[in-house]
Design a protein around this motif. Structure first.
Motif, PDB file in Angstrom:
ATOM      1  N   LYS A 146      -3.890  11.848 -11.920  1.00  0.00           N
ATOM      2  CA  LYS A 146      -4.886  12.911 -11.842  1.00  0.00           C
ATOM      3  C   LYS A 146      -4.267  14.214 -11.341  1.00  0.00           C
ATOM      4  N   TYR A 147      -4.898  15.314 -11.705  1.00  0.00           N
ATOM      5  CA  TYR A 147      -4.367  16.645 -11.388  1.00  0.00           C
ATOM      6  C   TYR A 147      -5.458  17.559 -10.853  1.00  0.00           C
ATOM      7  N   VAL A 148      -5.043  18.532 -10.093  1.00  0.00           N
ATOM      8  CA  VAL A 148      -5.953  19.614  -9.684  1.00  0.00           C
ATOM      9  C   VAL A 148      -5.299  20.959 -10.034  1.00  0.00           C
ATOM     10  N   ILE A 149      -6.152  21.959 -10.149  1.00  0.00           N
ATOM     11  CA  ILE A 149      -5.651  23.297 -10.457  1.00  0.00           C
ATOM     12  C   ILE A 149      -5.936  24.233  -9.284  1.00  0.00           C
ATOM     13  N   GLY A 150      -4.920  24.942  -8.851  1.00  0.00           N
ATOM     14  CA  GLY A 150      -5.118  26.012  -7.870  1.00  0.00           C
ATOM     15  C   GLY A 150      -5.113  27.347  -8.590  1.00  0.00           C
ATOM     16  N   LEU A 151      -6.197  28.106  -8.434  1.00  0.00           N
ATOM     17  CA  LEU A 151      -6.260  29.447  -9.034  1.00  0.00           C
ATOM     18  C   LEU A 151      -6.055  30.460  -7.916  1.00  0.00           C
ATOM     19  N   ASP A 152      -4.959  31.200  -8.001  1.00  0.00           N
ATOM     20  CA  ASP A 152      -4.556  32.099  -6.908  1.00  0.00           C
ATOM     21  C   ASP A 152      -4.675  33.547  -7.387  1.00  0.00           C
ATOM     22  N   TYR A 153      -5.648  34.277  -6.812  1.00  0.00           N
ATOM     23  CA  TYR A 153      -5.887  35.669  -7.233  1.00  0.00           C
ATOM     24  C   TYR A 153      -5.192  36.648  -6.290  1.00  0.00           C
ATOM     25  N   GLY A 154      -4.128  37.276  -6.774  1.00  0.00           N
ATOM     26  CA  GLY A 154      -3.378  38.255  -5.973  1.00  0.00           C
ATOM     27  C   GLY A 154      -3.822  39.681  -6.266  1.00  0.00           C
ATOM     28  N   THR A 155      -2.986  40.619  -5.877  1.00  0.00           N
ATOM     29  CA  THR A 155      -3.348  42.034  -6.020  1.00  0.00           C
ATOM     30  C   THR A 155      -3.127  42.534  -7.439  1.00  0.00           C
ATOM     31  N   GLU A 156      -2.069  42.039  -8.071  1.00  0.00           N
ATOM     32  CA  GLU A 156      -1.727  42.545  -9.402  1.00  0.00           C
ATOM     33  C   GLU A 156      -1.976  41.529 -10.507  1.00  0.00           C
ATOM     34  N   SER A 157      -2.078  40.252 -10.131  1.00  0.00           N
ATOM     35  CA  SER A 157      -2.164  39.206 -11.146  1.00  0.00           C
ATOM     36  C   SER A 157      -2.825  37.963 -10.558  1.00  0.00           C
ATOM     37  N   GLY A 158      -3.189  37.072 -11.472  1.00  0.00           N
ATOM     38  CA  GLY A 158      -3.714  35.775 -11.056  1.00  0.00           C
ATOM     39  C   GLY A 158      -2.823  34.670 -11.588  1.00  0.00           C
ATOM     40  N   ARG A 159      -2.854  33.518 -10.917  1.00  0.00           N
ATOM     41  CA  ARG A 159      -1.956  32.434 -11.272  1.00  0.00           C
ATOM     42  C   ARG A 159      -2.729  31.120 -11.295  1.00  0.00           C
ATOM     43  N   ALA A 160      -2.359  30.245 -12.227  1.00  0.00           N
ATOM     44  CA  ALA A 160      -2.853  28.863 -12.170  1.00  0.00           C
ATOM     45  C   ALA A 160      -1.680  27.953 -11.875  1.00  0.00           C
ATOM     46  N   LEU A 161      -1.874  27.037 -10.949  1.00  0.00           N
ATOM     47  CA  LEU A 161      -0.841  26.055 -10.629  1.00  0.00           C
ATOM     48  C   LEU A 161      -1.448  24.677 -10.845  1.00  0.00           C
ATOM     49  N   LEU A 162      -0.802  23.885 -11.707  1.00  0.00           N
ATOM     50  CA  LEU A 162      -1.300  22.538 -12.007  1.00  0.00           C
ATOM     51  C   LEU A 162      -0.512  21.554 -11.150  1.00  0.00           C
ATOM     52  N   VAL A 163      -1.254  20.790 -10.345  1.00  0.00           N
ATOM     53  CA  VAL A 163      -0.606  19.963  -9.330  1.00  0.00           C
ATOM     54  C   VAL A 163      -1.065  18.511  -9.456  1.00  0.00           C
ATOM     55  N   ALA A 164      -0.108  17.593  -9.365  1.00  0.00           N
ATOM     56  CA  ALA A 164      -0.460  16.174  -9.381  1.00  0.00           C
ATOM     57  C   ALA A 164      -1.098  15.808  -8.041  1.00  0.00           C
ATOM     58  N   VAL A 165      -2.216  15.108  -8.111  1.00  0.00           N
ATOM     59  CA  VAL A 165      -2.965  14.798  -6.891  1.00  0.00           C
ATOM     60  C   VAL A 165      -2.213  13.792  -6.019  1.00  0.00           C
ATOM     61  N   ASP A 166      -1.492  12.860  -6.652  1.00  0.00           N
ATOM     62  CA  ASP A 166      -0.904  11.770  -5.866  1.00  0.00           C
ATOM     63  C   ASP A 166       0.195  12.229  -4.917  1.00  0.00           C
ATOM     64  N   ASN A 167       1.026  13.222  -5.379  1.00  0.00           N
ATOM     65  CA  ASN A 167       2.154  13.620  -4.524  1.00  0.00           C
ATOM     66  C   ASN A 167       2.399  15.123  -4.465  1.00  0.00           C
ATOM     67  N   GLY A 168       1.502  15.921  -5.001  1.00  0.00           N
ATOM     68  CA  GLY A 168       1.656  17.372  -4.898  1.00  0.00           C
ATOM     69  C   GLY A 168       2.667  17.966  -5.859  1.00  0.00           C
ATOM     70  N   GLU A 169       3.171  17.160  -6.768  1.00  0.00           N
ATOM     71  CA  GLU A 169       4.139  17.705  -7.725  1.00  0.00           C
ATOM     72  C   GLU A 169       3.528  18.864  -8.514  1.00  0.00           C
ATOM     73  N   GLU A 170       4.265  19.963  -8.580  1.00  0.00           N
ATOM     74  CA  GLU A 170       3.772  21.143  -9.301  1.00  0.00           C
ATOM     75  C   GLU A 170       4.267  21.031 -10.728  1.00  0.00           C
ATOM     76  N   VAL A 171       3.401  20.639 -11.628  1.00  0.00           N
ATOM     77  CA  VAL A 171       3.871  20.302 -12.976  1.00  0.00           C
ATOM     78  C   VAL A 171       3.897  21.511 -13.918  1.00  0.00           C
ATOM     79  N   ALA A 172       3.105  22.539 -13.610  1.00  0.00           N
ATOM     80  CA  ALA A 172       3.154  23.730 -14.466  1.00  0.00           C
ATOM     81  C   ALA A 172       2.476  24.891 -13.757  1.00  0.00           C
TER      82      ALA A 172
END
Lengths: 559, 559
Positions: free
Chosen positions: B4-30
């Motif tokens: 399973k995975y979760v997505i972190g949506l990070d809104y900065g000053t100039e841009s936004g980012r999506a980080l796809l993370v594996a729930v089991d161990n925090g691996e940042e897959v994309a």
């Protein structure tokens, strides 16, 4: 009658210069410079190759004679002036630059038996290895309550005569014993030219604690038992003011360089001090600033005054009939050079090129575009300590007010302004001590190349600044004293005032203070003065503490 | 069962980012980044082209939705993860970034009748035009003796919620009237994702003076008669801590981006604050530093304390069960960047090339070669004012101790050290106020690229510094809160401690203080602290005076 000429021989740190000047109107008809072959000797002795310790700085007295032999024939040849039309020679020298000589005037370093002893050589003004002796002199003088300390701003410098003499006695008693005389190099060159030892009041007064007499035998004895009779044994009590004729040029030298034997040779002078009349100043109330890597401030007054932090006050040390006061800033052009070398980013050079100028031009232009106070940046100009009025070598530079939008031009202007504030503080101190200063006169390397600096000095000090017309004001001053010494042969200048009236000039343009800028500078100077006292008078000890930490860390690193 | 995975949506000053993370161990897959098409709007409005006044900074809320649509499909595609395996979404946002919306959640700037009114747009965190409103809020709060001031270090910033809201009422009452709600952008994006308005405690607490309740109606009334009911009319009293599920992803968005409708969406978070558990910190006594252009310091404690100069203390504002304390330095990396841009001479780049490195490498190497205290140079790190602990934007940078031999590397090191002293002062203030800090954790852009800086921070603070393993600690934090909100679907992390234990990591290597360096830094810090109080607490007013002079001169120049 043919036009008459005088020669100014100007002995600097790296080279000597002859300036051939027409007596009637001061026209500089030719000049020649000769570097000292051995330069500043601070690594090893010529000949023996003996290594020197840190802080030593020596010179080879042969180099001074070499300057005479090389430069005088050159200026004659270049100008076409006949040797017989040269009627006088004046000299000036760095000071205190001193050496031990034998009974014949021969420097001990020229004698084979002493040539490998560093103490037999000329100790240059910036020889700093006599600091322990200077410390002792100051300590003993304080304990004994010697009133000469006040004349010198409270401290005798390690650069001066008696610390250097005492170092010889301490470290090389055999040299001390063998020395018939210990002599200023400026008096030695006069001795060489005319065979007469006449010590000059300027060097004696500013560098050898002379004030119509030296400190007492008791004082010298308290420094070292064998130092008790240093004055009687190694010096002379006869001291002569500028403008006195020391003697006539010796035939052997006269014949070598092509001017007449017997040509009048003036008593020696000190470089900065002879510049005063050459900048047209022959009365009190006018401060002359020799502006270069550092600034030397000189002003005359009718009354002897003790001014906090002055370098010295000497009767007739600058002009006859006046007390001469000297003060100084240890670094001015040196700070600008440091800034340009260490703090100016590459893009400034690129932008300068686009604007058709160089880095200095860029900084000057963009600094000049700023309104006074606009940058919000302020400095204390103590990158090389503070001579006047705090007499503290441990003080350091400070810059405050930087933000993320502060530019190189803003920092450059703040540094320039800080040096003007430093001069203003000196002027204020003189004024408050009863030595009035109405007008400023500038000479040296900076005025010609930095009009922004000069305008800032005028605006900060709220005083008009006249600039000496000569590019060689010091050598011109030496020549003028030569003209006075020559007397009738030079057309009869009976004093320096008459010589200055004919031979010295200022430029047509002077720097006039801008009232609006001065009003704003008064506000900024109030900030400078508060920081000056805060850090300079020990209210906050950060500068001293940082220096002690630095020295302890460096000491540990070496050990 | 599929991973399973979760997505972190990070809104900065100039841009936004999506980080796809594996729930089991925090691996940042994309990960995928999308710049905001309208970026920071500070010159003119999109569409109408209406010019903005100085100090304005707006954004277009459409850009936030564009980030969702662009980045989520990208991370899925890049990783090959199936949309059905994404079980939660967490968000974080700059703050206070706020906007007026209508009853349907539509930003007023998206409605044609308001599109040319600047007040209808998103006010970005760095919109500074509400300073008069902030001044009024502070004045009224002081007069009324409002005790919330102490919670915020004595001052409400113009960047925060109520100054911005009051500016709308003052300057555009028609927008204020038309707004059904005034909302943090971080809560608005959650509303867009799941159709539910659930305001987050972090933004409310740190930026909207919320402390289990807002200031009184009487206080708001004293600011403006029509502001009396701002909370009831435009806000909400229901506030939710991090980790609560706001709702399920709306079908229309789910279908667009390719993940399941109803996917858990967490209550919004603030960028710096969500980084804390992502740096493995889930208990008190551990300070997390987000180190970049500035530093944000966060630490949790079991007891509410008033700490001089903190940015705020908020119950559960960072971690459940703890009071979250925030402090900050306004400029850190920004000062290094200023120095490199404005103060590093061309020869450094040349020497760097010879040494096979770049300017940054040269400065780091030569600064690292220095012993602590060896340069004699010390700075106050106030190029952009001082947030903690002095809360004074008018303070400026200071550098002291320069000599003619001071090098660029020495000045660079002194600047770096000053930022460490600034952090140390904050730590000391927390300690003395009863908030213990035993260990430091770092994340952000600086730790990875400046090991010298990190070692100096460890040596100065005498604390071990662990560094977050993730290069995207903030986005990882958002994803972790998404995992907590997802609950059973994400494998059953019942709280952030469990999520952090599995999903967050620090690097193997940490920075360990060197005892000898710390001993010397204690001496230097004593100097820093004395100057800090001297200039920061108004003993000497030079910084304020220079700033006032600067503003008066610039004002005159413009007029």
């Amino acid at each position: 009658m043919a036009r008459k000429y005088v020669i100014g021989l100007d002995y600097g740190t790296e080279s000597g210069r002859a300036l051939l000047v027409a007596v009637d109107n001061g026209e500089e008809v030719a000049t020649a410079v000769q570097s000292y072959p051995d330069g500043v000797i601070d690594v090893k002795l010529p000949g023996s190759g003996k290594r020197l310790e840190p802080d030593w700085a020596l010179q080879n007295p042969r180099d001074y004679l070499y300057v005479v032999d090389q430069t005088i024939p050159k200026v004659l040849k270049e100008s076409g002036v006949r040797g017989e039309d040269v009627v006088g020679i004046g000299t000036d020298f760095t000071s205190c630059t001193m050496l031990p000589i034998d009974r014949n005037g021969t420097p001990l370093c020229m004698k084979p038996e002493f040539a490998d002893n560093p103490h037999a050589w000329v100790k240059l003004w910036k020889h700093h290895a006599a600091q322990p002796e200077a410390d002792l002199i100051n300590e003993v003088a304080r304990k004994r309550g010697e009133d000469f300390l006040a004349r010198y701003g409270g401290k005798i410098s390690s650069e001066w005569f008696f610390p250097k003499a005492l170092q010889i006695l301490n470290e090389a008693p055999e040299i001390y014993d063998a020395a018939d005389r210990l002599l200023e190099a400026g008096d030695w060159i006069v001795l060489q030219l005319c065979g007469v030892e006449k010590r000059n009041a300027c060097a004696a007064g500013y560098k050898a604690i002379w004030d119509e007499g030296y400190p007492s035998k008791e004082f010298f004895k308290a420094l070292h038992p064998r130092f008790e009779n240093v004055v009687a044994e190694k010096l002379s009590e006869e001291i002569y003011p500028n403008g006195v004729k020391a003697g006539g040029l010796l035939p052997e030298i006269a014949n070598r360089v092509g001017i007449r034997p017997g040509t009048a040779v003036a008593v020696g002078g000190v470089d900065a001090h002879v510049a005063v009349p050459a900048a047209t100043v022959t009365t009190g109330g006018k401060m002359v600033m020799i502006m270069g890597t550092s600034i030397c401030h000189m002003v005359c007054g009718k009354t002897k005054k003790v001014v906090d932090g002055q370098c010295g006050v000497v009767k007739e040390g600058i002009l006859p009939g006046y007390y001469g006061f000297e003060a100084g800033q240890t670094a001015v052009g040196d700070i600008f050079a440091w800034f340009v070398e260490n703090c100016v980013p590459a893009w400034v050079a690129d932008d300068a090129k686009k604007e058709g100028t160089d880095v200095h031009g860029y900084l000057s232009k963009h600094a000049a575009d700023l309104e006074v106070g606009e940058s919000g940046v302020l400095c204390l100009d103590w990158w090389n300590g503070n001579r006047s009025i705090l007499v503290n070598a441990d003080l350091t530079g400070l810059m405050v007010g930087m933000t993320l939008t502060t530019t190189p031009a803003e920092m450059y202007r703040a540094i320039v302004e800080s040096t003007a504030f430093g001069t203003n503080k000196i002027i204020k101190q003189f004024q408050e001590s009863g030595v009035p200063i109405e007008e400023l006169y500038a000479c040296g390397g900076l005025p010609g190349k930095n009009p922004l600096l000069m305008q800032i000095f005028a605006d900060v000090t709220n005083r008009k600044i006249k600039v000496s017309a000569s590019d060689q004001t010091v050598a011109l001053g030496a020549a003028m004293w030569g003209a006075v010494a020559a007397g009738a042969a030079a057309g009869g200048y009976d004093d320096i005032t008459h010589a200055a009236a004919k031979m010295a000039r200022v430029r047509d343009e002077s720097f006039v203070p801008n009232a609006k800028n001065n009003a704003m500078y008064q506000k900024l100077f109030a900030e400078y003065e508060r920081l000056h006292d805060l850090f300079g008078r020990g209210v906050d000890p950060v500068m001293r503490n940082l220096k002690q930490i630095k020295l302890s860390v460096r000491g540990e690193r070496i050990a």
